[in-house]
Motif scaffolding. Sequence first.
Motif, short mmCIF file in Angstrom:
data_model
loop_
_atom_site.label_atom_id
_atom_site.label_comp_id
_atom_site.label_asym_id
_atom_site.label_seq_id
_atom_site.Cartn_x
_atom_site.Cartn_y
_atom_site.Cartn_z
N VAL A 41 6.81 -12.60 -6.68
CA VAL A 41 6.60 -11.58 -7.69
C VAL A 41 8.03 -10.65 -7.83
O VAL A 41 8.71 -10.19 -6.91
CB VAL A 41 5.67 -10.41 -6.77
N ARG A 101 3.37 1.70 -1.42
CA ARG A 101 3.90 2.01 -2.82
C ARG A 101 2.67 2.26 -3.55
O ARG A 101 3.05 2.54 -4.92
CB ARG A 101 4.63 0.57 -3.60
N ILE A 113 -1.69 -9.03 -5.73
CA ILE A 113 -0.41 -9.33 -6.15
C ILE A 113 0.41 -10.36 -5.08
O ILE A 113 1.25 -11.10 -5.75
CB ILE A 113 0.68 -7.89 -6.28
N ALA A 134 -0.26 1.93 -10.58
CA ALA A 134 -1.34 2.27 -9.41
C ALA A 134 -1.53 3.64 -9.10
O ALA A 134 -2.30 4.37 -9.08
CB ALA A 134 -1.05 1.43 -8.25
N GLN A 135 -0.22 4.50 -8.84
CA GLN A 135 -0.18 5.79 -8.49
C GLN A 135 -0.54 6.44 -9.45
O GLN A 135 -1.13 7.59 -9.38
CB GLN A 135 1.38 6.09 -8.20
N THR A 159 7.87 -6.25 -11.94
CA THR A 159 6.26 -6.54 -11.92
C THR A 159 5.90 -5.43 -10.78
O THR A 159 4.89 -4.67 -11.01
CB THR A 159 6.09 -7.84 -11.60
N PHE A 160 6.59 -5.82 -9.65
CA PHE A 160 6.19 -5.05 -8.48
C PHE A 160 6.07 -3.48 -8.65
O PHE A 160 5.01 -2.83 -8.51
CB PHE A 160 6.99 -5.38 -7.16
N GLN A 206 0.86 -1.31 -0.02
CA GLN A 206 0.04 -0.17 0.09
C GLN A 206 0.95 1.23 0.03
O GLN A 206 0.59 2.29 -0.73
CB GLN A 206 -0.77 -0.02 1.16
N LEU A 208 9.48 5.45 -8.51
CA LEU A 208 8.31 6.39 -8.26
C LEU A 208 8.24 7.60 -8.00
O LEU A 208 7.38 8.24 -8.22
CB LEU A 208 7.68 5.48 -6.76
N GLU A 214 -2.32 4.72 0.36
CA GLU A 214 -2.16 4.43 -0.91
C GLU A 214 -2.34 6.04 -1.73
O GLU A 214 -1.48 6.24 -2.57
CB GLU A 214 -2.82 3.35 -1.85
N ARG A 237 -2.47 6.01 -11.89
CA ARG A 237 -3.91 5.87 -11.99
C ARG A 237 -4.56 6.69 -11.06
O ARG A 237 -5.63 7.45 -11.42
CB ARG A 237 -4.46 4.39 -11.94
N LEU A 238 -4.40 6.71 -9.80
CA LEU A 238 -4.69 7.36 -8.90
C LEU A 238 -4.59 8.98 -9.13
O LEU A 238 -5.80 9.71 -8.76
CB LEU A 238 -4.10 7.17 -7.37
N ILE A 259 3.65 -2.43 -11.27
CA ILE A 259 2.20 -2.36 -10.54
C ILE A 259 1.92 -0.93 -9.73
O ILE A 259 0.88 -0.26 -9.87
CB ILE A 259 1.95 -3.68 -10.21
N ALA A 260 2.97 -0.81 -8.90
CA ALA A 260 3.20 0.27 -8.16
C ALA A 260 2.98 1.57 -8.87
O ALA A 260 2.24 2.34 -8.45
CB ALA A 260 4.10 0.05 -7.21
N LEU A 317 -0.50 0.86 -4.13
CA LEU A 317 -1.46 -0.42 -4.27
C LEU A 317 -2.70 -0.22 -3.19
O LEU A 317 -2.49 -0.16 -2.14
CB LEU A 317 -1.13 -1.65 -4.28
N GLN A 336 13.29 1.74 -6.09
CA GLN A 336 12.03 2.03 -6.14
C GLN A 336 11.83 3.52 -5.92
O GLN A 336 10.71 4.03 -6.59
CB GLN A 336 11.11 1.11 -4.78
#
Lengths: 492, 251
Positions: free
Chosen positions: B96, A448, A458, B108-109, B100-101, A446, B165, B76, B111-112, B104-105, A450, B161
């Motif tokens: 994972v 990160r 995941i 997701a950010q 990939t992780f 979360q 990000l 999030e 998208r938000l 996706i992260a 999600l 990361q």
Amino acid sequence: MTVDIKTIDAVEKATKEYKYGFVTDIEMELAPKGLNKDIVRFISSKNEEPTWLLDWRLDSYEKWLKMSSKNPKWANIHHPPINFEDAYYYAAPKKESDKPGSLDEIDPAILRTYEKLGIPLKEQEFLAGIAGSGKVAVDAVFDSVSVATTFKSKLFELGIIFCPISEAVKEHPDLVKKYIGSVVPKNDNFYAALNSAVFSDGSFVYIPEGVKCPMDLSTYFRINAADTGQFERTLIIADKGSHVSYLEGCTAPMRDENQLHAAVVELIALEDAVIKYATVQNWYPGDEKGKGGIYNFVTKRGACRGKNSKISWTQVETGSAITWKYPSVILQGDNSVGEFYSVAVSNNKQQADTGTKMIHMGKNTKSTIISKGISAGYGQQTYRGLVRMQAKADNAQNFSQCDSLLIGDKCGGHTVPYIDSRNSSAEVAHEATTSKISDEQLFYCQQRGLDSEEAVAIIVNGFCREVLKELPMEFAVEAQKLLEISLEGSVG
Amino acid sequence: MEVLLEIEDLEVEIEERKILDGLSLTLNRGEIAALMGPNGAGKSTLASILAGKDNYKSIKGSIRYLGKDLFKMSIEERASKGLFLAFQYPVEIPGVAMSTFVKIALNAQKRLRGEKELDAIEFLKLAKIKAKELHMSEDFFKRPVNVGFSGGEKKKAEVFQMSMLDPILAILDETDSGLDVDALKVVAEGIKNFQSKDRGSLVITHYQRLLNHLDPDTVHILADGKIVKTGDKTLASLLEEKGYQGIIEAA
């Protein structure tokens, strides 16, 4: 019109004492409720079967009757007794006897249903022409009768037979007669005996010697009518040196009552043949209180008859109120290989008792078992497996890994591995783990970006990766989505 | 200077114990602040509270991030608004792959935030650039998140990361502990690359050596649940000399 006359004739012949004949509502044609010899005869005559098969069914029925007080009780599942007299054993789309020659002749309502399920049959042939990969031939089973078989002609050129088993009985009786019941005998178990008596249709595959099937073969099963049990019978024979990959997807609409599904799948791999069988099972699991849902009692077994043959089962089981299923391999041929890759989810009140049997008979036979069980809500999950090394299975090897993942503190994960080694040169290895999705893992994901459901998804996908990677690409994507959907709301 | 993070009178109780007791701290855009203090002073608690962990029994005071009430944002949401925590103990996610992780992260950010997501090719291109900047091998893209990573690899992965990000506020919780000299350089470089006039870093550390690379604008000393002293980077050297006890007593 001829359809109805034929049907009435058949019913009259088969069920003389049943004065109402058969029940027909708007779309479906049903045999009367309950199970007796006349129903067995009715099903057989609907399929215009030869006498040998009718006799075979009747014998199965006799055997089932003898067992009928003792349906298996050893599994870690709990449900009210099933009233076998209160179900329909035959349901077919009314127009089935029109024998659709092409997709255009299929009832558009049925096609729409399939489209909702994400398998637009109309597009299948077209898609296959342009997409180099992902060619899939679909044999769709709508309730009990196969309504469409695509790609048949293309496969026919290679000598591959892929058709409803009812058709195979007529067109290829020798093959059916030779192999049906040869892996799962009529009296193998309670549900297999029931299936042998009343199976209405299913898929038949024969891959001739040396042929590598150029596309994945696929069946989409669906239970539609209320109160119908579905009893498909699938028979796959891979002749010497042939290869085939078979995909099976299942889904059923929501209903309050419980429906019974008791299928039998038999696989036969001759010398050097390879069969891969993948299932994504998403039968209706019931609601969160445990009302409704499919009772899935399935017997799946493969026989590696020839030397160097291989049978691989991959299953993703997200649906059904109850899953009772042990896809197994009998490793008869020397150097043959058996594999079982499984992901099973039980959320809410779902119960799954599933696993495999690997019976090593030949020398240097090898088996691998990877089982991933996920429990959430009040779900109960049991891995039950048997690895047997017979006396002649010199240097046979097995590796088993059974992992359980728990989400929340009201669910259960159980592992029941049986190991029976009768050969001192055989090796059996078993590993098992149980873990929980930790708050730290959720928090990390979360942080990160999600949300909690994406985080669970995941983590679960990671947990299942070893199994999901065994699935063909499109199926793996579908399986991941299903895992997400099945676990929705599992963390607060 | 624009305020990025403003903590006022923060009181946090966890399992009947008061961990933070009237902590106030301000961090501006463009600022690198070091947060130092003895073990058990509440540094990691502060970091996890900022990120949104709610394992506390009670919480009082206020935290404003980018002018908004941080308590009203989900974990999030904070992440998508640019708050990043490099964990002291990064968590394993078996099966994972790291790439990939992170993909996706990141998506997701995005998208938000209502931004366009990156496709696989765009993502990989970016990941390769960032890995190169941090002198990291691309091998670890395929490795499962933090599984079997050495201590140093885990910390480098956190910095990777962070750089992928692209946050606004980076909170680094003892990202320098357990690192050899080379890994320390990589981590310091990562933070320096990240830092700009628009961004802020809160660097939690026990040691002078990371600060030698970073050149912090501010040093805060946290003891007994509050900031007992704030100064410039010379405070860190003083600390090295006198120890926490000396500083706390003088304060």
